[in-house]
Design an enzyme around this catalytic site. Structure first.
Site, short mmCIF file in Angstrom:
data_model
loop_
_atom_site.label_atom_id
_atom_site.label_comp_id
_atom_site.label_asym_id
_atom_site.label_seq_id
_atom_site.Cartn_x
_atom_site.Cartn_y
_atom_site.Cartn_z
N ASP A 164 -0.42 6.51 -47.50
CA ASP A 164 -1.64 7.00 -48.15
C ASP A 164 -1.87 8.47 -47.78
O ASP A 164 -1.28 9.35 -48.40
CB ASP A 164 -2.80 6.08 -47.73
CG ASP A 164 -4.12 6.39 -48.42
OD1 ASP A 164 -4.10 7.01 -49.50
OD2 ASP A 164 -5.18 6.00 -47.89
N ASP B 259 -4.55 -5.65 -46.45
CA ASP B 259 -5.82 -6.31 -46.16
C ASP B 259 -7.02 -5.45 -46.47
O ASP B 259 -6.93 -4.22 -46.58
CB ASP B 259 -5.90 -6.66 -44.67
CG ASP B 259 -6.08 -5.41 -43.80
OD1 ASP B 259 -5.24 -4.48 -43.90
OD2 ASP B 259 -7.07 -5.34 -43.04
N LYS C 151 0.94 6.11 -52.24
CA LYS C 151 -0.29 6.58 -52.90
C LYS C 151 -0.44 8.07 -52.62
O LYS C 151 -1.11 8.46 -51.66
CB LYS C 151 -1.51 5.84 -52.36
CG LYS C 151 -1.58 4.37 -52.72
CD LYS C 151 -3.02 3.82 -52.70
CE LYS C 151 -3.72 3.94 -51.38
NZ LYS C 151 -4.98 3.13 -51.33
N ARG D 115 -4.37 -10.85 -47.02
CA ARG D 115 -2.94 -10.58 -46.80
C ARG D 115 -2.07 -11.68 -47.42
O ARG D 115 -0.90 -11.49 -47.67
CB ARG D 115 -2.64 -10.51 -45.30
CG ARG D 115 -3.29 -9.35 -44.56
CD ARG D 115 -2.66 -9.20 -43.19
NE ARG D 115 -3.45 -8.43 -42.26
CZ ARG D 115 -3.40 -7.09 -42.14
NH1 ARG D 115 -2.60 -6.40 -42.89
NH2 ARG D 115 -4.16 -6.47 -41.25
N ASP E 233 3.64 -0.71 -45.17
CA ASP E 233 3.00 -1.26 -46.37
C ASP E 233 2.58 -0.17 -47.35
O ASP E 233 2.96 -0.18 -48.51
CB ASP E 233 1.82 -2.19 -46.01
CG ASP E 233 0.77 -1.53 -45.10
OD1 ASP E 233 0.94 -0.36 -44.71
OD2 ASP E 233 -0.22 -2.22 -44.78
N PHE F 204 -8.09 1.03 -53.94
CA PHE F 204 -7.92 0.28 -52.71
C PHE F 204 -7.34 -1.08 -53.06
O PHE F 204 -7.91 -1.85 -53.82
CB PHE F 204 -9.22 0.14 -51.92
CG PHE F 204 -8.94 -0.36 -50.53
CD1 PHE F 204 -8.49 0.50 -49.55
CD2 PHE F 204 -9.06 -1.71 -50.22
CE1 PHE F 204 -8.17 0.04 -48.28
CE2 PHE F 204 -8.76 -2.18 -48.96
CZ PHE F 204 -8.31 -1.31 -47.98
#
Ligand code: IMP
Ligand code: MG
Length: 180
Positions: A103, A160, A131, A166, A100, A153
């Site tokens: 980061d 989530d 990100k 979600r 997903d 965020f």
């Protein structure tokens, strides 16, 4: 309609559909004549997995892993724990990890080390969101849907906050008071 806990939409349903199509076409081109072993990282990557896979037109299989790096906070910590491992053998296969969000890179750095130890023929990373702002590990996405330079965020479309949101069909920024 915008979810009551969200401030604004940053990726629309239409943009998501376009990204899945673009990535699916690119993967189809890059893997022509080969077979792909997709590994989807639960829970977050499930809508992205379904959308991208249906735009891929080469032979492929799908397996799932579930790992945990954090509880209900908003950043990675601790050690990578494998909660669910792949069920098939990936030795000699062309593996693409579907994730997903990339980061800090902590999760994918550890996951690629783990999967590389099983000697796949190749291993690439496909992430819905990249990100780079908080990256601490040397990991890069071979394919990505969207890149966010700003450290936001995000929730929705599999992403989530404390296991919620979600189900949103778009990606949005939460109202700050929701995590205060
Ligand atoms: P990393 O290990 O720091 O690269 O974190 C990757 C994981 O953190 C992703 O698989 C997500 O589950 C989670 N994550 C990072 N940023 C966000 C976000 O903005 N929203 C929701 N989950 C996030
Ligand atoms: Mg995750």
């Amino acid at each position: 309609m915008l979810n009551k806990d969200c401030e604004r939409i940053v990726i629309s349903e239409e943009q998501i559909a376009e990204a899945a199509e673009r990535i699916g076409k690119q993967i189809t081109k890059d893997y022509e004549g080969k077979e792909i072993a997709f590994i989807s990282i639960l829970n977050g990557a499930y809508p992205f997995t379904a959308d991208v896979m249906r735009k891929v037109d080469v032979d492929c299989t799908i397996d799932f892993m579930q790992v945990s790096t954090y509880g209900d906070s908003t950043s990675s910590s601790g050690t990578l724990k494998i909660k669910r491992d792949i069920s098939g053998d990936i030795t000699g296969k062309h593996v693409i990890i579907l994730e997903d969000i990339l980061d800090t890179g902590y999760t994918l750095h550890n996951l690629t080390n783990y999967l590389n130890s099983k000697k796949p023929a190749s291993l690439k990373i496909c992430t819905f969101i990249d990100k780079p702002a908080r990256r601490t590990e040397d990991v890069h996405a071979d394919y990505y849907g969207f890149k966010f330079e700003e450290d936001l965020f995000l929730v929705g479309y599999g992403l989530d906050y404390a296991q919620k949101y979600r189900n949103l069909p778009y990606v949005a920024v939460l109202k700050p008071e929701v995590y205060a």
